[in-house]
Each structure stands twice: as structure tokens, then as C-alpha cells.
Design a protein around this motif. Structure first.
Motif, PDB file in Angstrom:
ATOM      1  N   GLU A  91       3.982  -6.986  -4.895  1.00  0.00           N
ATOM      2  CA  GLU A  91       5.248  -7.650  -4.614  1.00  0.00           C
ATOM      3  C   GLU A  91       5.010  -9.150  -4.573  1.00  0.00           C
ATOM      4  O   GLU A  91       3.947  -9.602  -4.177  1.00  0.00           O
ATOM      5  CB  GLU A  91       5.811  -7.213  -3.261  1.00  0.00           C
ATOM      6  CG  GLU A  91       6.161  -5.753  -3.153  1.00  0.00           C
ATOM      7  CD  GLU A  91       6.637  -5.388  -1.746  1.00  0.00           C
ATOM      8  OE1 GLU A  91       7.291  -4.344  -1.644  1.00  0.00           O
ATOM      9  OE2 GLU A  91       6.350  -6.119  -0.786  1.00  0.00           O
ATOM     10  N   VAL A  92       6.020  -9.898  -4.982  1.00  0.00           N
ATOM     11  CA  VAL A  92       5.979 -11.349  -4.867  1.00  0.00           C
ATOM     12  C   VAL A  92       6.940 -11.738  -3.755  1.00  0.00           C
ATOM     13  O   VAL A  92       8.109 -11.346  -3.774  1.00  0.00           O
ATOM     14  CB  VAL A  92       6.391 -12.032  -6.196  1.00  0.00           C
ATOM     15  CG1 VAL A  92       6.420 -13.535  -6.032  1.00  0.00           C
ATOM     16  CG2 VAL A  92       5.444 -11.615  -7.307  1.00  0.00           C
ATOM     17  N   ILE A  93       6.410 -12.461  -2.770  1.00  0.00           N
ATOM     18  CA  ILE A  93       7.246 -12.902  -1.654  1.00  0.00           C
ATOM     19  C   ILE A  93       7.178 -14.422  -1.556  1.00  0.00           C
ATOM     20  O   ILE A  93       6.198 -15.035  -1.960  1.00  0.00           O
ATOM     21  CB  ILE A  93       6.812 -12.268  -0.316  1.00  0.00           C
ATOM     22  CG1 ILE A  93       5.361 -12.642   0.023  1.00  0.00           C
ATOM     23  CG2 ILE A  93       6.967 -10.761  -0.353  1.00  0.00           C
ATOM     24  CD1 ILE A  93       4.966 -12.317   1.449  1.00  0.00           C
ATOM     25  N   GLU A 134       0.820  -1.218   0.000  1.00  0.00           N
ATOM     26  CA  GLU A 134       0.000   0.000   0.000  1.00  0.00           C
ATOM     27  C   GLU A 134       0.855   1.269   0.000  1.00  0.00           C
ATOM     28  O   GLU A 134       0.492   2.264  -0.625  1.00  0.00           O
ATOM     29  CB  GLU A 134      -0.942   0.004   1.207  1.00  0.00           C
ATOM     30  CG  GLU A 134      -1.924  -1.153   1.238  1.00  0.00           C
ATOM     31  CD  GLU A 134      -2.866  -1.189   0.040  1.00  0.00           C
ATOM     32  OE1 GLU A 134      -3.217  -0.115  -0.479  1.00  0.00           O
ATOM     33  OE2 GLU A 134      -3.242  -2.299  -0.379  1.00  0.00           O
ATOM     34  N   ALA A 135       1.984   1.251   0.677  1.00  0.00           N
ATOM     35  CA  ALA A 135       2.836   2.443   0.770  1.00  0.00           C
ATOM     36  C   ALA A 135       3.372   2.845  -0.602  1.00  0.00           C
ATOM     37  O   ALA A 135       3.412   4.024  -0.935  1.00  0.00           O
ATOM     38  CB  ALA A 135       3.981   2.194   1.736  1.00  0.00           C
TER      39      ALA A 135
END
Length: 94
Positions: free
Chosen positions: A21-23, A15-16
Motif C-alpha cells: 500500500e502507498v500511504i 500483511e493481512a
């Protein structure tokens, strides 16, 4: 390490930075309630095949990759659907 933990690639929203992202995440497969194949759209509007995971604690994850042994379960052939024979399961309403 306990063998119930398997590696998954999870798509998350940052959100920032307003980005995806892929984790990598280790998930205890004994805690998985359901795995549903889904289509997912990435930020670049590309549509990919993924999975919706739901765990016993109520958390839900969008997985890009799941362990091979879980993936092969989707290739399993189920028996044919059979028609009901009579009213074995019918409820009587009066």
C-alpha cells in the motif's frame, strides 16, 4: 502547523492482505537521520526509484516520494576528492 512536518509517500506491506500500500505520511524532517536513494520492486515486478528513510527513533521507511527541497539536495555538487598530503592523519604504531 509546524513547518518541520513535510509530506512523504511511503510504501508499506499489508500483511493481512499480503499486498503493498502507498500511504501519505507527515514526517518531522528534523527527525530524519539519513535518506538513501534505492531501487524498489513493486508487486507487479516494476522497478522504481525510491528512498530509504531512517529516523532518530530507529524506524525505517521506504519512500516513493520525498519533498522537493530534499530531492534537490541530491543534485548538489560536492568538491573533488583530494589526495592526502603526507602522513598528517597517519597513526604511529610501535
Amino acid at each position: 502547523m509546524n513547518s518541520q512536518f513535510k509530506k512523504f509517500s511511503i510504501l508499506t506491506n499489508n500483511e493481512a492482505q499480503q499486498s503493498q500500500e502507498v500511504i501519505s505520511m507527515l514526517i518531522n524532517v528534523d527527525q530524519i537521520v539519513s535518506i538513501k536513494p534505492i531501487k524498489m520492486m513493486l508487486e507487479d515486478r516494476e522497478v522504481i526509484d525510491g528512498f530509504w528513510l531512517r529516523l532518530t527513533n530507529g524506524k525505517k521507511y521506504k519512500a516513493l516520494q520525498i519533498p522537493q527541497e530534499l530531492l534537490t539536495s541530491f543534485d548538489e555538487t560536492l568538491p573533488g576528492v583530494s589526495k592526502s598530503e603526507g602522513n598528517r592523519h597517519a597513526l604511529s604504531i610501535q
